[in-house]
Scaffold this motif. Sequence first.
Motif, PDB file in Angstrom:
ATOM      1  N   PHE A 155       0.821  -1.209   0.000  1.00  0.00           N
ATOM      2  CA  PHE A 155       0.000   0.000   0.000  1.00  0.00           C
ATOM      3  C   PHE A 155       0.858   1.264   0.000  1.00  0.00           C
ATOM      4  O   PHE A 155       0.541   2.249  -0.665  1.00  0.00           O
ATOM      5  N   ASN A 156       1.947   1.254   0.737  1.00  0.00           N
ATOM      6  CA  ASN A 156       2.798   2.438   0.857  1.00  0.00           C
ATOM      7  C   ASN A 156       3.591   2.747  -0.416  1.00  0.00           C
ATOM      8  O   ASN A 156       4.243   3.782  -0.508  1.00  0.00           O
ATOM      9  N   ARG A 157       3.530   1.859  -1.394  1.00  0.00           N
ATOM     10  CA  ARG A 157       4.294   2.048  -2.627  1.00  0.00           C
ATOM     11  C   ARG A 157       3.428   2.457  -3.817  1.00  0.00           C
ATOM     12  O   ARG A 157       3.925   2.565  -4.936  1.00  0.00           O
ATOM     13  N   ILE A 158       2.135   2.678  -3.583  1.00  0.00           N
ATOM     14  CA  ILE A 158       1.208   2.998  -4.665  1.00  0.00           C
ATOM     15  C   ILE A 158       0.654   4.408  -4.471  1.00  0.00           C
ATOM     16  O   ILE A 158       0.233   4.766  -3.365  1.00  0.00           O
ATOM     17  N   ASP A 159       0.643   5.242  -5.550  1.00  0.00           N
ATOM     18  CA  ASP A 159       0.136   6.599  -5.424  1.00  0.00           C
ATOM     19  C   ASP A 159      -1.399   6.616  -5.441  1.00  0.00           C
ATOM     20  O   ASP A 159      -2.048   5.611  -5.720  1.00  0.00           O
ATOM     21  N   VAL A 160      -1.975   7.780  -5.166  1.00  0.00           N
ATOM     22  CA  VAL A 160      -3.419   7.907  -4.973  1.00  0.00           C
ATOM     23  C   VAL A 160      -4.203   7.548  -6.234  1.00  0.00           C
ATOM     24  O   VAL A 160      -5.204   6.827  -6.188  1.00  0.00           O
ATOM     25  N   VAL A 161      -3.767   8.049  -7.389  1.00  0.00           N
ATOM     26  CA  VAL A 161      -4.486   7.796  -8.643  1.00  0.00           C
ATOM     27  C   VAL A 161      -4.476   6.302  -8.972  1.00  0.00           C
ATOM     28  O   VAL A 161      -5.501   5.717  -9.323  1.00  0.00           O
ATOM     29  N   ALA A 162      -3.312   5.689  -8.839  1.00  0.00           N
ATOM     30  CA  ALA A 162      -3.204   4.257  -9.113  1.00  0.00           C
ATOM     31  C   ALA A 162      -4.046   3.455  -8.123  1.00  0.00           C
ATOM     32  O   ALA A 162      -4.654   2.439  -8.483  1.00  0.00           O
ATOM     33  N   MET A 163      -4.106   3.918  -6.872  1.00  0.00           N
ATOM     34  CA  MET A 163      -4.880   3.223  -5.856  1.00  0.00           C
ATOM     35  C   MET A 163      -6.375   3.272  -6.178  1.00  0.00           C
ATOM     36  O   MET A 163      -7.097   2.276  -6.019  1.00  0.00           O
ATOM     37  N   ARG A 164      -6.848   4.414  -6.649  1.00  0.00           N
ATOM     38  CA  ARG A 164      -8.259   4.537  -7.018  1.00  0.00           C
ATOM     39  C   ARG A 164      -8.590   3.591  -8.178  1.00  0.00           C
ATOM     40  O   ARG A 164      -9.615   2.902  -8.164  1.00  0.00           O
ATOM     41  N   LYS A 165      -7.722   3.552  -9.170  1.00  0.00           N
ATOM     42  CA  LYS A 165      -7.956   2.681 -10.323  1.00  0.00           C
ATOM     43  C   LYS A 165      -7.930   1.208  -9.908  1.00  0.00           C
ATOM     44  O   LYS A 165      -8.754   0.408 -10.363  1.00  0.00           O
ATOM     45  N   LEU A 166      -6.988   0.876  -9.038  1.00  0.00           N
ATOM     46  CA  LEU A 166      -6.895  -0.511  -8.561  1.00  0.00           C
ATOM     47  C   LEU A 166      -8.140  -0.905  -7.781  1.00  0.00           C
ATOM     48  O   LEU A 166      -8.684  -2.003  -7.949  1.00  0.00           O
ATOM     49  N   THR A 167      -8.617   0.013  -6.931  1.00  0.00           N
ATOM     50  CA  THR A 167      -9.800  -0.271  -6.122  1.00  0.00           C
ATOM     51  C   THR A 167     -11.040  -0.460  -6.992  1.00  0.00           C
ATOM     52  O   THR A 167     -11.830  -1.384  -6.784  1.00  0.00           O
ATOM     53  N   LEU A 168     -11.194   0.411  -7.977  1.00  0.00           N
ATOM     54  CA  LEU A 168     -12.338   0.291  -8.881  1.00  0.00           C
ATOM     55  C   LEU A 168     -12.264  -0.998  -9.699  1.00  0.00           C
ATOM     56  O   LEU A 168     -13.282  -1.665  -9.923  1.00  0.00           O
ATOM     57  N   ALA A 169     -11.067  -1.349 -10.138  1.00  0.00           N
ATOM     58  CA  ALA A 169     -10.893  -2.581 -10.908  1.00  0.00           C
ATOM     59  C   ALA A 169     -11.252  -3.793 -10.056  1.00  0.00           C
ATOM     60  O   ALA A 169     -11.918  -4.729 -10.521  1.00  0.00           O
ATOM     61  N   LEU A 170     -10.824  -3.795  -8.796  1.00  0.00           N
ATOM     62  CA  LEU A 170     -11.135  -4.899  -7.893  1.00  0.00           C
ATOM     63  C   LEU A 170     -12.630  -4.987  -7.627  1.00  0.00           C
ATOM     64  O   LEU A 170     -13.224  -6.078  -7.659  1.00  0.00           O
ATOM     65  N   LEU A 171     -13.259  -3.843  -7.362  1.00  0.00           N
ATOM     66  CA  LEU A 171     -14.701  -3.826  -7.129  1.00  0.00           C
ATOM     67  C   LEU A 171     -15.459  -4.373  -8.339  1.00  0.00           C
ATOM     68  O   LEU A 171     -16.392  -5.168  -8.202  1.00  0.00           O
ATOM     69  N   SER A 172     -15.051  -3.935  -9.528  1.00  0.00           N
ATOM     70  CA  SER A 172     -15.712  -4.392 -10.750  1.00  0.00           C
ATOM     71  C   SER A 172     -15.549  -5.893 -10.929  1.00  0.00           C
ATOM     72  O   SER A 172     -16.508  -6.602 -11.294  1.00  0.00           O
ATOM     73  N   ALA A 173     -14.339  -6.390 -10.669  1.00  0.00           N
ATOM     74  CA  ALA A 173     -14.076  -7.823 -10.826  1.00  0.00           C
ATOM     75  C   ALA A 173     -14.900  -8.649  -9.841  1.00  0.00           C
ATOM     76  O   ALA A 173     -15.499  -9.669 -10.202  1.00  0.00           O
ATOM     77  N   LEU A 174     -14.949  -8.209  -8.579  1.00  0.00           N
ATOM     78  CA  LEU A 174     -15.711  -8.937  -7.566  1.00  0.00           C
ATOM     79  C   LEU A 174     -17.208  -8.922  -7.877  1.00  0.00           C
ATOM     80  O   LEU A 174     -17.902  -9.927  -7.696  1.00  0.00           O
ATOM     81  N   ALA A 175     -17.689  -7.780  -8.342  1.00  0.00           N
ATOM     82  CA  ALA A 175     -19.107  -7.695  -8.699  1.00  0.00           C
ATOM     83  C   ALA A 175     -19.429  -8.594  -9.885  1.00  0.00           C
ATOM     84  O   ALA A 175     -20.467  -9.267  -9.915  1.00  0.00           O
ATOM     85  N   ALA A 176     -18.532  -8.637 -10.861  1.00  0.00           N
ATOM     86  CA  ALA A 176     -18.728  -9.508 -12.022  1.00  0.00           C
ATOM     87  C   ALA A 176     -18.753 -10.976 -11.604  1.00  0.00           C
ATOM     88  O   ALA A 176     -19.576 -11.767 -12.086  1.00  0.00           O
ATOM     89  N   ILE A 177     -17.867 -11.340 -10.682  1.00  0.00           N
ATOM     90  CA  ILE A 177     -17.841 -12.716 -10.169  1.00  0.00           C
ATOM     91  C   ILE A 177     -19.158 -13.050  -9.476  1.00  0.00           C
ATOM     92  O   ILE A 177     -19.704 -14.153  -9.615  1.00  0.00           O
ATOM     93  N   ALA A 178     -19.677 -12.083  -8.723  1.00  0.00           N
ATOM     94  CA  ALA A 178     -20.951 -12.306  -8.021  1.00  0.00           C
ATOM     95  C   ALA A 178     -22.080 -12.567  -9.014  1.00  0.00           C
ATOM     96  O   ALA A 178     -22.909 -13.463  -8.818  1.00  0.00           O
ATOM     97  N   VAL A 179     -22.096 -11.803 -10.104  1.00  0.00           N
ATOM     98  CA  VAL A 179     -23.139 -11.976 -11.111  1.00  0.00           C
ATOM     99  C   VAL A 179     -23.007 -13.327 -11.797  1.00  0.00           C
ATOM    100  O   VAL A 179     -23.982 -14.066 -11.968  1.00  0.00           O
ATOM    101  N   ILE A 180     -21.766 -13.673 -12.192  1.00  0.00           N
ATOM    102  CA  ILE A 180     -21.525 -14.932 -12.896  1.00  0.00           C
ATOM    103  C   ILE A 180     -21.881 -16.128 -12.015  1.00  0.00           C
ATOM    104  O   ILE A 180     -22.491 -17.104 -12.453  1.00  0.00           O
ATOM    105  N   SER A 181     -21.483 -16.044 -10.726  1.00  0.00           N
ATOM    106  CA  SER A 181     -21.752 -17.166  -9.820  1.00  0.00           C
ATOM    107  C   SER A 181     -23.238 -17.366  -9.596  1.00  0.00           C
ATOM    108  O   SER A 181     -23.695 -18.476  -9.303  1.00  0.00           O
ATOM    109  N   ALA A 182     -24.023 -16.303  -9.737  1.00  0.00           N
ATOM    110  CA  ALA A 182     -25.466 -16.426  -9.576  1.00  0.00           C
ATOM    111  C   ALA A 182     -26.130 -17.026 -10.814  1.00  0.00           C
ATOM    112  O   ALA A 182     -27.225 -17.592 -10.719  1.00  0.00           O
ATOM    113  N   LEU A 183     -25.460 -16.937 -11.957  1.00  0.00           N
ATOM    114  CA  LEU A 183     -26.030 -17.416 -13.200  1.00  0.00           C
ATOM    115  C   LEU A 183     -25.696 -18.862 -13.520  1.00  0.00           C
ATOM    116  O   LEU A 183     -26.441 -19.553 -14.221  1.00  0.00           O
ATOM    117  N   VAL A 184     -24.540 -19.341 -13.000  1.00  0.00           N
ATOM    118  CA  VAL A 184     -24.103 -20.706 -13.337  1.00  0.00           C
ATOM    119  C   VAL A 184     -24.505 -21.703 -12.242  1.00  0.00           C
ATOM    120  O   VAL A 184     -24.893 -21.323 -11.168  1.00  0.00           O
TER     121      VAL A 184
END
Length: 255
Positions: free
Chosen positions: A226-255
Motif C-alpha cells: 500500500f505504501n508504494r502505490i500513489d493515490v491515482v493508481a490506488m483509485r484505479k486498482l480499487t475500482l478494478a477490484l470492485l468491478s471484478a468482484l461484482a462480475a464474479i458475483a453476477v456470474i456465480s449467480a447465473l451458473v
Amino acid sequence: MDSVNLDWFYLPLSLFELAYALVIVFIAGVVRGLVGFGFSALCFFALAPVFSAQTIVPLLFIMEVIASLHLLPKVWRQVPWRWLLILCLGSALGTPLGVIALQHWQSDLVRGLAGCGVLLACFVLWRQWYFKAAQSAAWIVIAGLVAGFLNGLATIGGLVAAVYMMSSKMHPAVMRAGLILFFLLIDLYGLSWFQGHTLISSHLPSLLVVMLPVILVANQVGASLFNRIDVVAMRKLTLALLSALAAIAVISALV
C-alpha cells in the motif's frame, strides 16, 4: 482422497482442497491488506465449491476480525469517525436481517442482484461521477443498512461500503482505514448473531488454526504494498477490484 484427520483436530478437506483453500486465503489476504476490503468476497466465491455457505460465512467473519486487528494500529489516526459511526448504525439494523435471511433465502440470487448494482456503480465511478449527497447522514445509514444485510447474508457488504465511500471523493488511505475498522465492528456484531442462531460449524476451530497464519502473513504483504502505490493508481486498482468482484458475483449467480 481422505480428509485431514489428526488426534487433536479435524478438517473436512482433502489435501488438495486444503492447499487450494490456503492459496485463495493468501491471495485474498494480500488484497485485504492492500485496499482494506475484498477478502470475504474473494474467498466466498472462490471457496464455494469447497465449503457450504453456513461454514464459510462465520469463518470469514472471524478471519476479517483478525485481519482488522492486525492492521488497525497502522491506520487508527486516519479513521473517518463520523462516517464509521453512522455506517455502523445502519449495519446494526441490517446484519441480523441478513443472518436470518441466510437460513431462508437463495443467497446466490441476492449476490447476483447486489453484483449488478455494484457493477453499475463502478461504471459510473469510472466516468468520474461523484454522489453530491454522500455526506448526508441519512444516506450513510441506508448504505450501512444495505452493507450489513448483504454481509450477514453473503459476506459482500464491504463492496457496498467501498463503492459508497468512493462516490464521496474520500482519500484512499482514509477509506482503507475506515473499512478496516468497519469490518472489525460489523463482523464481531455479526458473529454474535451467528452464535445466537447456532450457525457456527464444529469444524471452525480446526479451519482457523490452519488459515490464520496464512492470512496474517498475506495481510502484512498487502499492507507493505500500500505504501508504494500513489493515490491515482490506488483509485484505479480499487475500482478494478470492485468491478471484478461484482462480475464474479453476477456470474456465480447465473451458473
